[in-house]
Structure formats: C-alpha cells, structure tokens
Design an enzyme around this catalytic site. Structure first.
Site, PDB file in Angstrom:
ATOM      1  N   GLU A 354      46.382  46.062  34.051  1.00 36.04           N
ATOM      2  CA  GLU A 354      47.324  45.240  34.835  1.00 36.04           C
ATOM      3  C   GLU A 354      48.715  45.127  34.219  1.00 36.04           C
ATOM      4  O   GLU A 354      49.284  44.038  34.148  1.00 36.04           O
ATOM      5  CB  GLU A 354      46.727  43.832  35.049  1.00 36.04           C
ATOM      6  CG  GLU A 354      45.380  43.868  35.730  1.00 36.04           C
ATOM      7  CD  GLU A 354      44.788  42.476  35.980  1.00 36.04           C
ATOM      8  OE1 GLU A 354      45.398  41.477  35.565  1.00 36.04           O
ATOM      9  OE2 GLU A 354      43.723  42.399  36.608  1.00 36.04           O
ATOM     10  N   ASN A 398      44.131  50.702  34.201  1.00 38.79           N
ATOM     11  CA  ASN A 398      43.367  49.972  35.221  1.00 38.79           C
ATOM     12  C   ASN A 398      44.242  48.899  35.864  1.00 38.79           C
ATOM     13  O   ASN A 398      44.962  48.174  35.166  1.00 38.79           O
ATOM     14  CB  ASN A 398      42.172  49.299  34.513  1.00 38.79           C
ATOM     15  CG  ASN A 398      41.147  48.707  35.456  1.00 38.79           C
ATOM     16  OD1 ASN A 398      40.707  49.374  36.397  1.00 38.79           O
ATOM     17  ND2 ASN A 398      40.760  47.463  35.230  1.00 38.79           N
ATOM     18  N   HIS A 434      39.178  44.333  44.011  1.00 41.62           N
ATOM     19  CA  HIS A 434      38.731  42.968  44.330  1.00 41.62           C
ATOM     20  C   HIS A 434      39.256  42.673  45.733  1.00 41.62           C
ATOM     21  O   HIS A 434      40.437  42.413  45.915  1.00 41.62           O
ATOM     22  CB  HIS A 434      39.304  41.961  43.334  1.00 41.62           C
ATOM     23  CG  HIS A 434      38.776  42.132  41.955  1.00 41.62           C
ATOM     24  ND1 HIS A 434      37.456  41.858  41.634  1.00 41.62           N
ATOM     25  CD2 HIS A 434      39.360  42.549  40.814  1.00 41.62           C
ATOM     26  CE1 HIS A 434      37.274  42.095  40.347  1.00 41.62           C
ATOM     27  NE2 HIS A 434      38.402  42.514  39.825  1.00 41.62           N
ATOM     28  N   GLU A 464      36.153  47.549  39.578  1.00 40.84           N
ATOM     29  CA  GLU A 464      35.782  46.118  39.600  1.00 40.84           C
ATOM     30  C   GLU A 464      35.480  45.663  41.021  1.00 40.84           C
ATOM     31  O   GLU A 464      35.822  44.561  41.426  1.00 40.84           O
ATOM     32  CB  GLU A 464      36.918  45.264  39.017  1.00 40.84           C
ATOM     33  CG  GLU A 464      37.356  45.706  37.641  1.00 40.84           C
ATOM     34  CD  GLU A 464      38.368  44.776  36.990  1.00 40.84           C
ATOM     35  OE1 GLU A 464      38.573  43.650  37.490  1.00 40.84           O
ATOM     36  OE2 GLU A 464      38.940  45.180  35.969  1.00 40.84           O
ATOM     37  N   ASP A 466      34.492  44.140  44.303  1.00 45.13           N
ATOM     38  CA  ASP A 466      33.744  43.068  44.961  1.00 45.13           C
ATOM     39  C   ASP A 466      34.467  42.724  46.250  1.00 45.13           C
ATOM     40  O   ASP A 466      35.666  42.952  46.374  1.00 45.13           O
ATOM     41  CB  ASP A 466      33.472  41.843  44.072  1.00 45.13           C
ATOM     42  CG  ASP A 466      34.674  41.234  43.403  1.00 45.13           C
ATOM     43  OD1 ASP A 466      35.809  41.436  43.875  1.00 45.13           O
ATOM     44  OD2 ASP A 466      34.487  40.513  42.403  1.00 45.13           O
TER      45      ASP A 466
HETATM   46  C1  XIL Z   1      37.480  38.096  34.813  1.00 42.30           C
HETATM   47  C2  XIL Z   1      36.052  37.728  34.476  1.00 42.30           C
HETATM   48  O1  XIL Z   1      35.219  38.146  35.521  1.00 42.30           O
HETATM   49  C3  XIL Z   1      35.930  36.242  34.264  1.00 42.30           C
HETATM   50  O2  XIL Z   1      34.632  35.927  33.804  1.00 42.30           O
HETATM   51  C4  XIL Z   1      36.967  35.785  33.250  1.00 42.30           C
HETATM   52  O3  XIL Z   1      36.925  34.389  33.150  1.00 42.30           O
HETATM   53  C5  XIL Z   1      38.352  36.227  33.662  1.00 42.30           C
HETATM   54  O4  XIL Z   1      38.363  37.618  33.833  1.00 42.30           O
HETATM   55  N1  XIL Z   1      40.625  41.676  36.645  1.00 42.30           N
HETATM   56  C6  XIL Z   1      40.118  42.112  35.463  1.00 42.30           C
HETATM   57  C7  XIL Z   1      38.950  41.432  34.871  1.00 42.30           C
HETATM   58  O5  XIL Z   1      40.555  43.139  34.948  1.00 42.30           O
HETATM   59  O6  XIL Z   1      38.953  41.492  33.481  1.00 42.30           O
HETATM   60  C8  XIL Z   1      38.827  40.012  35.322  1.00 42.30           C
HETATM   61  O7  XIL Z   1      37.589  39.491  34.846  1.00 42.30           O
HETATM   62  C9  XIL Z   1      38.902  39.952  36.829  1.00 42.30           C
HETATM   63  C10 XIL Z   1      40.215  40.473  37.315  1.00 42.30           C
END
Ligand code: XIL
Length: 562
Positions: A354, A398, A434, A464, A466
């Site tokens: 990020e 990423n 996400h 990631e 979801d």
């Molecule tokens: C999130 C985790 O899922 C949580 O448990 C934590 O509190 C915060 O981070 N993008 C990312 C991940 O790259 O590392 C993040 O994970 C979600 C968003």
C-alpha cells in the site's frame, strides 16, 4: 427391649438433624467442576492462566472479554454457574456469560450477563446488544465480600437467583440470557482492576440432565469432496487463505479445514513489523513460526505479508528520529533478518504494501517518516535487500483499489514498471480485492490489468480477497457474492501469469470485516460454523470448468459496477 428404643430414638434424631441442615443438592455437571483448567483460556491472549487461576487484567480501559475457543455451557431448564473469585480493586470485576458474541463493538448484537463485585456489593448487569448501556442493572448488598468470594448465578424457572458464599442475596427476572441455549464464558473488568477466577463450575439440580459442557470451538464442519486444493493443483494454481497462529493453536477445526482445502497460506498479521519486531533489539518469531510450520506439515506454499507497510509499524519505528544512515541500518537489518530466517520456506514476500497514496496531493507515494527517512529510492532498496536475503523468493508489491483499470492501478503499473526497468528484483503484484457487491471492478478490467502486468514479466496474485455483505444479508446476496468469487477466479485462471487466489481468511468466524467495517459481515467462503457457503461451491465450479475463457464469459452473473 430398652436398647431397641434407644436405637430408634437415635435414628429418629439423626433423621430430624439431616432434614434441618440445609444440604445443597445442586452439583457440578460432568466435566463442569473445574473449568479454569480448560486449555482454551491460555489461547485467548488476554488471560494469565497459570496454576488453574485465571488472572484477567483490565489495563487502563474497560475490558469485556469472551473466550470463544470454549468451554461453553449448554443448558435447558435450571442451571447454575458457581465462581470463586477475587479482585484487586473495588471497581467492577465480573464473570460473564455470553449467549451471543458481539459484532464489531463488544456490545453490538451481544447477549451478555455480568455477575460480579463492585464497590462492596454483588452486581448483575445484562446487555441486550442494542446499546453499550446495560438493559438491566441490579445491586445486591451482602456480607463477607472481601478476599475470595463464591458467587453463584442460578436460573430457576424464569428467575435468576444470585447467591454469595452459599446464601441467596437477590433475584431478578431472567432477561433471556441463553438465547440459543448456550453461552461462552468471559469477564468484564473496569480500568486498573484485575479479576482472579479461582474456580469456575457449572452446576445443575439433580432432576435436570439437560446441562452440559462443550469444549472446543463450535463447528458444523463436515468435509466435502473434492477439496479445493486438489482441483487447484490440477489447474496449476494456488488457492489459499490468510491465517492467524492463535486459531491454529486453539481451534482444531480451523487447522483441519485449512490443511484440507488450501495449497497456499499467508500470515494475516504474524509477519507484520509490529508483530515480529516489536522493539529494536527484540524479534518475536513464535507466531510466524507456527504458521510456517503448519504450511510445511501440510505441503502448502507461504506468502510472507508484509515487510514494509505504513500501518502496523511498532512505536520504535513509527516515532523514530533517525538519521538517514540509521534508517537504512534499521530497515536493512529488519528485512535481512526476517527474510533470512525463512529463506527457502517463504516462497513469496509482499515486500511493500500500500505505498501508493489515495490522494493526488503530495505525489503518488504515501509520505511516512520511514519512507522519507530512507529517501526516494527506499522501494528499490527494500526489494534489493529482500532479494539478497533469499534470492529464490519471489518478491511482490501489494495494494488495494488497484485491481481493475483506473488511476490507482495506473500508478501501481507505473511504479512496478519503473522497478522492472531499473533491474530491481520484483516478480509480482498483489491485488488485494477487499470488495463489496456495489464497488467491485469489472472482471474484464481485472483481466486487462493482470495481462498488462504480465507483459512486464510479472506474476499476479489475488492476495486478500473478501466480499463483504451487510450483516443482515438475504440469500440472494450470498448468491451474488458467490458469482463474484467465481468470476474473479475464472479471470485468474484465464491469465497464465495469475498464479494464486488468496482470501483474507476462510471462515466468517475470524474475519477482520465486522471489526473494520461495522455493519458488514459474511465476506468469506465458510460461515461461522465452518459450513461451506455458495461462494465455496462457486470457486469449486470455476476450478472444474474448462480453461481459456474470454471476456464474453463475464458480466451476466456479476453484480459489478457498470
Ligand atoms: C488487517 C488484519 O486483517 C487485521 O487483523 C489487522 O488488525 C489490521 O490489518 N490490507 C492489508 C492487510 O494489507 O494487512 C490488512 O489486514 C487488511 C487490509
């Protein structure tokens, strides 16, 4: 003759005496006599569970804890919970019965009864999930409430009876404490107090056989064939999920499903800077070791997430006032140590997470004190250091919101193109994914994006994924979600450089979504009881379909942005 009378007289007196001494017929149920000994308490991370005594500290804020790893109480009819406890301070220290865990905030949607000590009284609080204020609050003065006190809550018919040290101190109407017939145990403790639970028992009257203790996480998992990983192996793709070590240690079903269904995993938090290197001179590898060892035992690949991210930095990095040389030394040492330790065991690293800013102001890259401290070429350096520590590992950039075509994915493209052109060792781009139903990129745009990254010689992982739904989602939303999972996997299968689809967890039971996005839930492919959802079967469909689908296959079933 005389002797006989004496004998009868003695017997009679004994009977009268027995009737007068109040014996308590409520007894611990099988397995319910000593629940502080259950291993799950040590799993929670917030409890000291040495020598069978639970020490539950509040720190400097109010804490409402629940042990969702079990043990659980299951009851129909009358039952009791008998707790011997003590507290370090006079403010609230209570044991809790949680008939429904909260969503997001501890109080939201919860069903929770606290019974404890407060300012020299016995108190009962009931929360119904609609407010952080208790719906019921009762205070019962009682004698002898110092040192260790045995509090007992009994449900008798539609009343709750509260006892202290064996004597009733008050009653109230049952506000509905076991809405689904079971409850977790937990505790509520006010700031700067510590609750000690010396003994925790579940008791029942002799005529009620419907009270029991269940241990282990609640699950309705029944394996189905074929597992996703077998299909994925056959298609030459990795399919996986983000993993937290404490669930592996504490919830056997979690590991069972993970090992059976997936051929790759990623650490959800265990590799983050704060988790693995909390102080300058101290590394904490236990969590990452647990996850990597699990992967090896189950022949799964590992994605290491993430070496550098502007979030999840420990205070010693966040607040550091280093010279450029000190920054270089600190970050180089971190990357070499972490990547070096897992050399040959972590196949893919998210080197940088990020880094692209969401606002145009200040240029395309986020400004953080460590990125500024390291200087403009910090990205080149980070990839180079990671490559030196493990030349075989594949290194990824990423990000989120850069999945389809658009301004942000153009920025990512430009960033990684620059790295490639400068000969920096980068091997792939992670698309986080996400998503919500309403704001998803078009699958054909994702495909175009994957393809143009492939033309740079880069792999793509969906890292990631979801797809969150409203907490009260209806069935048709689960179907729409399933269709989206299917479409994106089809895209990934269609492009040879897209080599993995990884979700941010696999069971809704432990998803980050309800905490991060209050009001949303259900984002993954297994539900909270490990039942496969339509999305699971949609992934299976995609893996079973013939290869080489074109853009004409997308759209119809996808609830995407126009
Ligand atoms: C999130 C985790 O899922 C949580 O448990 C934590 O509190 C915060 O981070 N993008 C990312 C991940 O790259 O590392 C993040 O994970 C979600 C968003």
């Amino acid at each position: 003759m005389m002797k006989k009378y004496i004998r009868y007289a003695i017997l009679g007196m004994a009977l009268i005496l027995a009737a007068c001494v109040p014996t308590d017929a409520w007894k611990p149920v099988a397995g319910g006599d000593n629940l502080t000994a259950d291993p799950s308490w040590a799993c929670t991370g917030w409890i000291g569970a040495a020598n069978g005594v639970l020490d539950i500290g509040a720190g400097n804020e109010f804490r409402a804890y629940v042990n969702t790893y079990g043990p659980r109480l299951q009851a129909e009819g009358d039952f009791g919970v008998r707790v011997t406890l003590s507290a370090d301070a006079a403010n609230l220290a209570a044991f809790s019965l949680i008939g429904k865990p909260g969503l997001g905030n501890w109080w939201n949607e919860t069903n929770k009864l606290d019974v404890g000590l407060e300012e020299g009284n016995v108190v009962v609080y009931f929360y119904d999930g609609k407010s952080f204020m208790p719906r019921v609050k009762q205070t019962f003065p009682a004698e002898g409430l110092s040192g260790q006190v045995t509090l007992e809550l009994r449900r008798v018919g539609d009343k709750l009876v509260v006892r202290a040290n064996g004597k009733e101190v008050g009653q109230l109407d049952d506000p509905g404490i076991l809405p689904e017939g079971w409850a977790y145990f937990g505790a509520s403790v006010r700031p700067n107090n510590t609750l000690h639970i010396h003994k925790l028992s579940v008791v029942a009257p002799p005529d009620n056989a419907n009270v029991a203790i269940r241990t282990g996480s609640e699950s309705a998992y029944t394996p189905t064939d074929p597992p996703l990983r077998d299909l994925a192996d056959a298609r030459g793709i990795y399919i996986g999920a983000a993993v937290e070590p404490q669930h592996l240690r504490c919830d056997p079903v979690y590991g069972e499903v993970l090992g059976r269904e997936f051929n790759i995993l990623v650490t959800e938090n265990a590799f983050k800077f704060y988790a693995i290197h909390p102080e300058a001179e101290r590394y904490t590898f236990e969590g990452a070791d647990t996850v990597v060892a699990f992967a090896e035992a189950h022949k799964m690949k590992v994605r290491g997430h993430t070496l550098l991210w502007h979030q999840s930095m420990p205070a010693w990095i966040e607040n550091a006032a280093f010279t450029p040389e000190q920054w270089e030394q600190a970050i180089h040492e971190h990357i070499s140590t972490v990547v070096g330790r897992y050399k040959g065991r972590v196949a893919y690293w998210d080197v940088l997470n990020e880094a692209i800013s969401d606002s145009a102001a200040g240029g395309p890259l986020r400004q953080t004190n460590w990125s500024t401290g390291l200087g403009p070429d910090f990205i080149d350096k980070a990839f180079t250091w990671a490559h030196e520590a493990d030349p075989e590992a594949l290194l990824f950039y990423n990000d989120y919101g850069a999945e389809g075509m658009g301004a942000k994915s153009d920025q990512v493209y430009a960033l990684v193109k620059g790295l490639v052109e400068r000969g920096i060792p980068i091997h792939g781009v992670g698309l986080q994914m996400h998503l919500t139903l309403g704001t998803a990129p078009k699958p054909e745009d994702v495909q175009r994006n994957i393809r143009r990254l492939g033309e740079l010689g880069l792999q793509v992982h969906i890292t990631e994924m979801d797809i969150r739904l409203p907490a009260n989602a209806s069935d048709d939303l689960f179907t729409a979600q399933a269709n989206m999972y299917r479409e994106y996997l089809k895209v990934c299968l269609a492009e040879t450089n897209c080599t993995a689809l990884v979700m941010w967890g696999f069971t809704d039971r432990y998803s980050w979504i309800p905490d991060a996005n209050p009001g949303f839930d259900h984002a993954l492919i297994f539900d909270k009881l490990y039942r496969p959802k339509p999305a699971y079967f949609a992934l299976r469909d995609a893996l079973t379909l013939p290869k080489s689908l074109g853009p004409e296959d997308f759209g119809a079933s996808c609830n995407c942005k126009p």
